[in-house]
Structures are given as structure tokens and as C-alpha cells.
Design an enzyme around this catalytic site. Sequence first.
Site, PDB file in Angstrom:
ATOM      1  N   HIS A 116       0.826  -1.218   0.000  1.00 46.30           N
ATOM      2  CA  HIS A 116       0.000   0.000   0.000  1.00 46.30           C
ATOM      3  C   HIS A 116       0.855   1.261   0.000  1.00 46.30           C
ATOM      4  CE1 HIS A 116       0.721  -1.172   4.191  1.00 46.30           C
ATOM      5  NE2 HIS A 116       0.701   0.111   4.486  1.00 46.30           N
ATOM      6  N   PHE A 117       0.357   2.261  -0.682  1.00 45.45           N
ATOM      7  CA  PHE A 117       0.984   3.584  -0.671  1.00 45.45           C
ATOM      8  C   PHE A 117       0.470   4.382   0.516  1.00 45.45           C
ATOM      9  CE2 PHE A 117       1.982   2.950  -5.160  1.00 45.45           C
ATOM     10  CZ  PHE A 117       3.122   3.720  -5.330  1.00 45.45           C
TER      11      PHE A 117
END
Length: 161
Positions: A116-117
Site C-alpha cells: 500500500h501507498f
Amino acid sequence: MKTMWAPWRMEYILGEKRGRCIFCSALRDQDELTLFKGEDTIVTMNKFPYINGHLLVAPVRHVSNLHELNKIEMGELLATVEQSVGILKTVMKPDGFNVGLNLGKAAGAGVEEHLHFHIVPRWFGDTNALTVFGEVRVIPEHLKATFNNLKLYFDKINTTN
Ligand SMILES: [Zn+2]
């Protein structure tokens, strides 16, 4: 202490762990922190934000490495990051953003198994000016010491060239 070998436990443990993945849970169930569920991406608010407006953008598929994503997912992921930044700009009017990936535990990934960013909006003068990714808040003294240590080596590069 008595140890029992119970192979069925493994499935249970793995299943439980998988069930705890915040992104997969958010995809399965209704979640008050989830802002967007697309075909390939999901956007949630970070439950433990570095700062107000800290968002998490993840692929729908439960993968932990960039190379496990196909080209479409990569494109969608970056497009969703861009859209999230755009929305934060409109709504929260920050002065800048930190956008990044924590890959692996050593890098501070809280949910290591599901890529995930992080999108962290920043304001001039926000109190944690030196907050970095990975749930580590760098205090100025440490940063300065590290800087000085690194500077020695960088200075050497300059003089030997
Ligand atoms: Zn997951």
C-alpha cells in the site's frame, strides 16, 4: 512445557492472519475508514495517522511485492494515488505531500503482506516536520547526527572526483 504438533492450527493461524489484513477486511465488509473501492484499488484512511488526512492506497489483490502487480494494476494504483492527492488538495489544502511505499518490516511496513501507498498531506509548520514513513518519528538531534555521519562520506566523494 508440552509441545503438540497440530498441522490444522497452521491453516487456522494463516487464515486468521489473512482475515486481519485491514485491506482485505475493508474489501469484504463495510468499513467506516474506506473511502474508495475500485476494480483494482482501494483507498482507506489510516487508523493510526501520522497526521490528519493520512491515506492508504492499496491494490485490491492481496500481494506484498511490486513485481506481483500486473501492468494494469500498477497503472490503476498510481492513478488512484494521483486522484487521492487531488482530492486532499481540494479538501484539505495542504502545502505538500509525502507519498511512498514501505516495503518489508525493516522499512516499517505495518501491514507488510498487503502492498500500500501512504499519502501524507503536509503543511508548512506542521508540528511533526521531520516525521518519516515507517512509524518512526525522527527527532532533530538524531537527524543531525546522521547527517553529520553521512556528510563525511559525501564530502569524500566530492574530493576524490
Ligand atoms: Zn490483504
